[in-house]
Write an enzyme that holds these catalytic residues in place. Structure first.
Site, PDB file in Angstrom:
ATOM      1  N   GLU A  31       0.848  -1.176   0.000  1.00 57.67           N
ATOM      2  CA  GLU A  31       0.000   0.000   0.000  1.00 57.67           C
ATOM      3  C   GLU A  31       0.891   1.235   0.000  1.00 57.67           C
ATOM      4  OE1 GLU A  31      -3.133   0.171   2.912  1.00 57.67           O
ATOM      5  OE2 GLU A  31      -3.782  -1.878   2.486  1.00 57.67           O
ATOM      6  N   HIS A  88      -4.592   6.463   0.217  1.00 57.37           N
ATOM      7  CA  HIS A  88      -3.800   5.243   0.259  1.00 57.37           C
ATOM      8  C   HIS A  88      -4.359   4.278  -0.774  1.00 57.37           C
ATOM      9  CE1 HIS A  88      -7.038   3.788   2.945  1.00 57.37           C
ATOM     10  NE2 HIS A  88      -6.603   2.560   2.704  1.00 57.37           N
ATOM     11  N   HIS A  90      -5.109   0.176  -2.152  1.00 56.68           N
ATOM     12  CA  HIS A  90      -5.368  -1.224  -1.832  1.00 56.68           C
ATOM     13  C   HIS A  90      -4.887  -2.012  -3.050  1.00 56.68           C
ATOM     14  CE1 HIS A  90      -8.810  -0.666   1.356  1.00 56.68           C
ATOM     15  NE2 HIS A  90      -7.645  -0.173   1.757  1.00 56.68           N
ATOM     16  N   ASP A 101      -8.722   0.329   8.215  1.00 59.85           N
ATOM     17  CA  ASP A 101      -8.895   1.744   7.880  1.00 59.85           C
ATOM     18  C   ASP A 101      -9.822   2.412   8.893  1.00 59.85           C
ATOM     19  OD1 ASP A 101      -7.292   1.410   5.618  1.00 59.85           O
ATOM     20  OD2 ASP A 101      -9.008   1.157   4.270  1.00 59.85           O
TER      21      ASP A 101
END
EC number: 3.4.19.15
Length: 139
Positions: A31, A88, A90, A101
């Site tokens: 990530e 961010h 995935h 999260d």
């Protein structure tokens, strides 16, 4: 911030996606993360600033490097912009908030943008209790 819409500049979106693809291409996939800058009141993102992911297991989690984050937040403020939120990726799952999260979200009212290397992108406002999905307008 009260709008249910996020305006995302084309260049900022491209920066986030390029960064996500770099992370997905690493071995193992990781990530990536960063800070979104622009106009917080208008919920407009004009720039994305990458930050190193210092999570213990970056394959499934992200943690913004604290020193880099502070430096970027200061630079954003010095430029007269706002920190609108964070992004961010995935790399191996859908771009929706995970349980991790939710557990780690700590900035109520800010945007959390999540992207997949394939270009799918979602945005959410953290209310302090839950993520509220936002409509993204790439402009």
């Amino acid at each position: 911030m009260t709008s249910s819409r996020l305006s995302l500049a084309v260049d900022a979106r491209q920066s986030v996606l390029s960064h996500a693809r770099e992370g997905a291409a690493s071995d193992p996939p990781a990530e990536v993360c960063g800070v979104l800058a622009g106009d917080g009141d208008a919920r407009t993102v004009t720039a994305a600033h990458p930050v190193s992911n210092v999570a213990d297991d970056p394959r499934v989690a992200y943690e913004l490097d604290p020193e880099e984050t502070v430096s970027i937040l200061e630079a954003i403020e010095s430029a007269g912009d706002d920190a609108v939120g964070f992004y961010h990726s995935h790399p191996e799952s859908d771009p929706v908030p995970s349980a991790t999260d939710r557990e780690q979200a700590s900035w109520p009212g800010y945007v959390y943008l999540i992207c997949s290397p394939d270009g799918r992108t979602t945005a959410h406002e953290w209310t302090g209790d839950e993520f509220r999905e936002l409509t993204i307008a790439v402009e």
